[in-house]
Design a protein around this motif. Structure first.
Motif, PDB file in Angstrom:
ATOM      1  N   GLU A 228       0.812  -1.208   0.000  1.00  0.00           N
ATOM      2  CA  GLU A 228       0.000   0.000   0.000  1.00  0.00           C
ATOM      3  C   GLU A 228       0.849   1.263   0.000  1.00  0.00           C
ATOM      4  OE1 GLU A 228      -3.210   0.322  -0.280  1.00  0.00           O
ATOM      5  OE2 GLU A 228      -3.670  -1.817  -0.320  1.00  0.00           O
ATOM      6  N   CYS A 229       1.825   1.330   0.921  1.00  0.00           N
ATOM      7  CA  CYS A 229       2.596   2.563   1.077  1.00  0.00           C
ATOM      8  C   CYS A 229       4.086   2.378   0.845  1.00  0.00           C
ATOM      9  CB  CYS A 229       2.376   3.153   2.477  1.00  0.00           C
ATOM     10  SG  CYS A 229       3.024   2.102   3.807  1.00  0.00           S
ATOM     11  N   ASP A 230       4.500   1.178   0.421  1.00  0.00           N
ATOM     12  CA  ASP A 230       5.919   0.866   0.214  1.00  0.00           C
ATOM     13  C   ASP A 230       6.746   1.057   1.475  1.00  0.00           C
ATOM     14  OD1 ASP A 230       5.485   0.223  -2.415  1.00  0.00           O
ATOM     15  OD2 ASP A 230       5.872   2.252  -3.147  1.00  0.00           O
ATOM     16  N   GLY A 231       6.084   0.884   2.621  1.00  0.00           N
ATOM     17  CA  GLY A 231       6.801   0.996   3.889  1.00  0.00           C
ATOM     18  C   GLY A 231       7.551  -0.286   4.234  1.00  0.00           C
ATOM     19  N   ARG A 232       8.289  -0.228   5.324  1.00  0.00           N
ATOM     20  CA  ARG A 232       9.084  -1.378   5.760  1.00  0.00           C
ATOM     21  C   ARG A 232       8.208  -2.366   6.521  1.00  0.00           C
ATOM     22  NH1 ARG A 232      11.816  -2.677  10.321  1.00  0.00           N
ATOM     23  NH2 ARG A 232      11.185  -0.667  11.256  1.00  0.00           N
ATOM     24  N   LEU A 233       8.379  -3.663   6.210  1.00  0.00           N
ATOM     25  CA  LEU A 233       7.601  -4.702   6.863  1.00  0.00           C
ATOM     26  C   LEU A 233       8.354  -5.239   8.074  1.00  0.00           C
ATOM     27  CD1 LEU A 233       6.256  -6.738   3.801  1.00  0.00           C
ATOM     28  CD2 LEU A 233       5.155  -4.870   5.039  1.00  0.00           C
ATOM     29  N   ALA A 234       7.586  -5.563   9.108  1.00  0.00           N
ATOM     30  CA  ALA A 234       8.142  -6.133  10.338  1.00  0.00           C
ATOM     31  C   ALA A 234       7.403  -7.423  10.650  1.00  0.00           C
ATOM     32  CB  ALA A 234       8.030  -5.151  11.500  1.00  0.00           C
ATOM     33  N   THR A 235       8.144  -8.423  11.091  1.00  0.00           N
ATOM     34  CA  THR A 235       7.557  -9.729  11.397  1.00  0.00           C
ATOM     35  C   THR A 235       7.320  -9.842  12.888  1.00  0.00           C
ATOM     36  OG1 THR A 235       8.715 -10.717   9.532  1.00  0.00           O
ATOM     37  CG2 THR A 235       7.850 -12.224  11.201  1.00  0.00           C
ATOM     38  N   ASP A 236       6.089 -10.118  13.263  1.00  0.00           N
ATOM     39  CA  ASP A 236       5.716 -10.331  14.662  1.00  0.00           C
ATOM     40  C   ASP A 236       5.627 -11.833  14.900  1.00  0.00           C
ATOM     41  OD1 ASP A 236       4.772 -10.333  17.190  1.00  0.00           O
ATOM     42  OD2 ASP A 236       2.957  -9.166  16.804  1.00  0.00           O
ATOM     43  N   THR A 237       6.708 -12.411  15.431  1.00  0.00           N
ATOM     44  CA  THR A 237       6.742 -13.861  15.614  1.00  0.00           C
ATOM     45  C   THR A 237       5.788 -14.325  16.702  1.00  0.00           C
ATOM     46  OG1 THR A 237       8.610 -13.594  17.148  1.00  0.00           O
ATOM     47  CG2 THR A 237       9.136 -14.002  14.825  1.00  0.00           C
TER      48      THR A 237
END
Length: 351
Positions: free
Chosen positions: A59-68
Motif C-alpha cells: 500500500e505505502c511501500d513501507g518497511r515490513l516487520a515480522t511479529d513472531t
C-alpha cells in the motif's frame, strides 16, 4: 475444451488480468467457460517463496516487520497486516542457556566415533519403570531384561563390530581413569578404526592396540600422559604397549611430534596445589633449557617435574622432591639432576 470471455475491445479477461502486474500475486480470479457452458473459477494462490520475497508494504511501500509472537507480518508505517497465521518453525518451548536447550531438544545426539555404531542405534534404559514413572511388575521386568539382551546382540552384527565395541569400551575406561578430554577419545577411536580396517590386529591384543591408539591420540592432541600412567590403567605390560605403539604409528603413517615438557606442567602444578607464579616460572625454565639445547634426549616428564620443583623453590613455596616424584611418577634422582641443569641453563644459582 474451454473458452474464455471476450470483450468488445477484442481482449480476453485473462489478458486483462495479465496486464495488471500483480494479478497472480494478489490472488485474482480467472473465469473460464467449458464446452457445456459451465463456469469454473480458479484462484492463483501465492507460494511460500513469493510471500518471503515481499519486503515492502503493497500500500505505502513501507518497511515490513515480522511479529513472531502473533505470527503476522505488519507494515511498520501504515499498520497493514500483509500476512497472518504464518508457520512458526521454531521450538514451542523456551530455553535460557545451552544446557537447558540441549535437554529439551527432541533430536538425537550427533554421530560420534566413540561408539561402534556411531550412536545411530537405540538403547533400552536400565530403569524398570513405565512412561508414568511406575515400577514394572516382575513379569514385565523379566521381559524387559530379555529385550535388553536381544538389543545388545542385534547392535553387533559380526565379529568386527564386537571387536570394535570392546576396544572403544577400553578407550573410554582408560580415558576416564586418566582424565582425558573427549577430543582425545575421538581421535583414539579414529586411529583404532583405521588399524582395524587395515588389518593390523592379528597377532596383537585388543587392549594393546586400544592403549597404543589412546597414547598416540593424547600426544597428537597435545594432552600427553607418560607411559607409566598408561601402564597403571591398562591391561597390558609396558613392553607390549611400546612395541604396539611403534607398530601402529609406523603402519598408519601417523605423525606424532615429541612430547613438549611444558604440556605436563599445568597438571603437576594443579596436583601439588602450587600458585600460578610457580607455573609461569616453570615454563620460563623449560623455555631457557630448550633454547640452550639441553632438553634433547631427556624424558619430558622428568624435565617438567624438575622445572616445577625448581620454580617452587624460586617462588618460596614449600614442596619436597618426594612430593613432586609421587605426582610425576619419576625418581627423586632424576629431579635432582634435571633441576640443577635447568637452573644452570637459566643462569640462576641453585640453592
Amino acid at each position: 475444451m474451454t473458452e474464455t470471455y471476450t470483450y468488445s475491445d477484442g481482449g480476453t479477461e485473462r489478458d486483462r488480468l495479465a496486464d495488471r502486474g500483480d494479478a497472480s500475486a494478489t490472488g485474482e480470479r480467472t473465469r473460464t467457460r467449458d464446452a457445456a457452458g459451465a463456469e469454473s473459477t480458479s484462484v492463483d494462490e501465492r507460494t511460500e517463496g513469493e510471500r518471503e520475497r515481499i519486503t515492502t508494504c503493497p500500500e505505502c511501500d513501507g518497511r515490513l516487520a515480522t511479529d513472531t509472537e502473533h505470527g503476522e507480518t505488519v507494515c511498520s508505517d501504515c499498520g497493514l497486516v500483509v500476512e497472518e497465521d504464518s508457520v512458526d518453525r521454531g521450538p514451542e518451548w523456551r530455553a535460557f542457556n545451552s544446557g537447558e536447550r540441549d535437554s529439551k531438544s527432541r533430536v538425537g545426539a550427533p554421530t560420534t566415533n566413540m561408539m561402534h555404531d556411531k550412536g545411530l542405534s537405540t538403547n533400552i534404559g536400565w530403569q524398570d519403570k513405565d512412561a508414568y514413572g511406575k515400577s514394572l511388575t516382575g513379569r514385565q521386568r523379566r521381559r524387559m531384561q530379555r529385550l535388553r539382551t536381544w538389543n545388545e546382540r542385534f547392535r553387533t552384527r559380526d565379529s568386527k563390530e564386537r571387536n570394535l565395541k570392546q576396544a572403544l569400551g577400553e578407550i573410554d575406561r582408560m580415558s576416564s581413569a586418566l582424565g582425558l578430554p573427549d577430543t582425545v577419545r575421538e581421535t583414539a577411536s579414529v586411529i583404532y578404526r583405521r588399524a582395524l580396517s587395515e588389518n593390523l590386529l592379528p597377532g596383537r591384543s585388543i587392549e594393546g592396540v586400544a592403549t597404543a591408539s589412546l597414547y598416540a591420540a593424547a600426544r597428537q592432541v597435545g594432552n600427553p600422559r607418560s607411559l607409566d600412567e598408561f601402564t597403571a590403567v591398562s591391561r597390558v605390560e609396558k613392553m607390549e604397549l611400546t612395541r604396539t605403539y611403534r607398530y601402529v604409528i609406523r603402519e598408519l603413517g601417523l605423525r606424532v611430534q615429541p612430547a613438549d615438557p611444558t604440556s605436563y606442567v599445568p597438571r603437576f602444578v594443579s596436583r601439588l596445589d602450587l600458585s600460578e607464579d610457580t607455573e609461569r616460572r616453570a615454563r620460563e625454565l623449560l623455555d631457557d633449557a630448550a633454547n640452550a639445547g639441553i632438553t634433547s634426549g631427556k624424558s619430558p616428564v622428568g624435565l617438567a617435574a624438575a622445572a616445577v620443583y625448581a620454580a617452587a623453590l624460586l617462588s618460596n613455596e614449600k614442596v619436597t622432591q618426594s612430593q613432586v616424584s609421587d605426582v610425576a611418577d619419576v625418581s627423586e634422582v632424576t629431579i635432582r639432576n634435571r633441576y640443577k641443569e635447568l637452573l644452570d641453563a637459566s643462569g640462576t644459582v641453585s640453592a
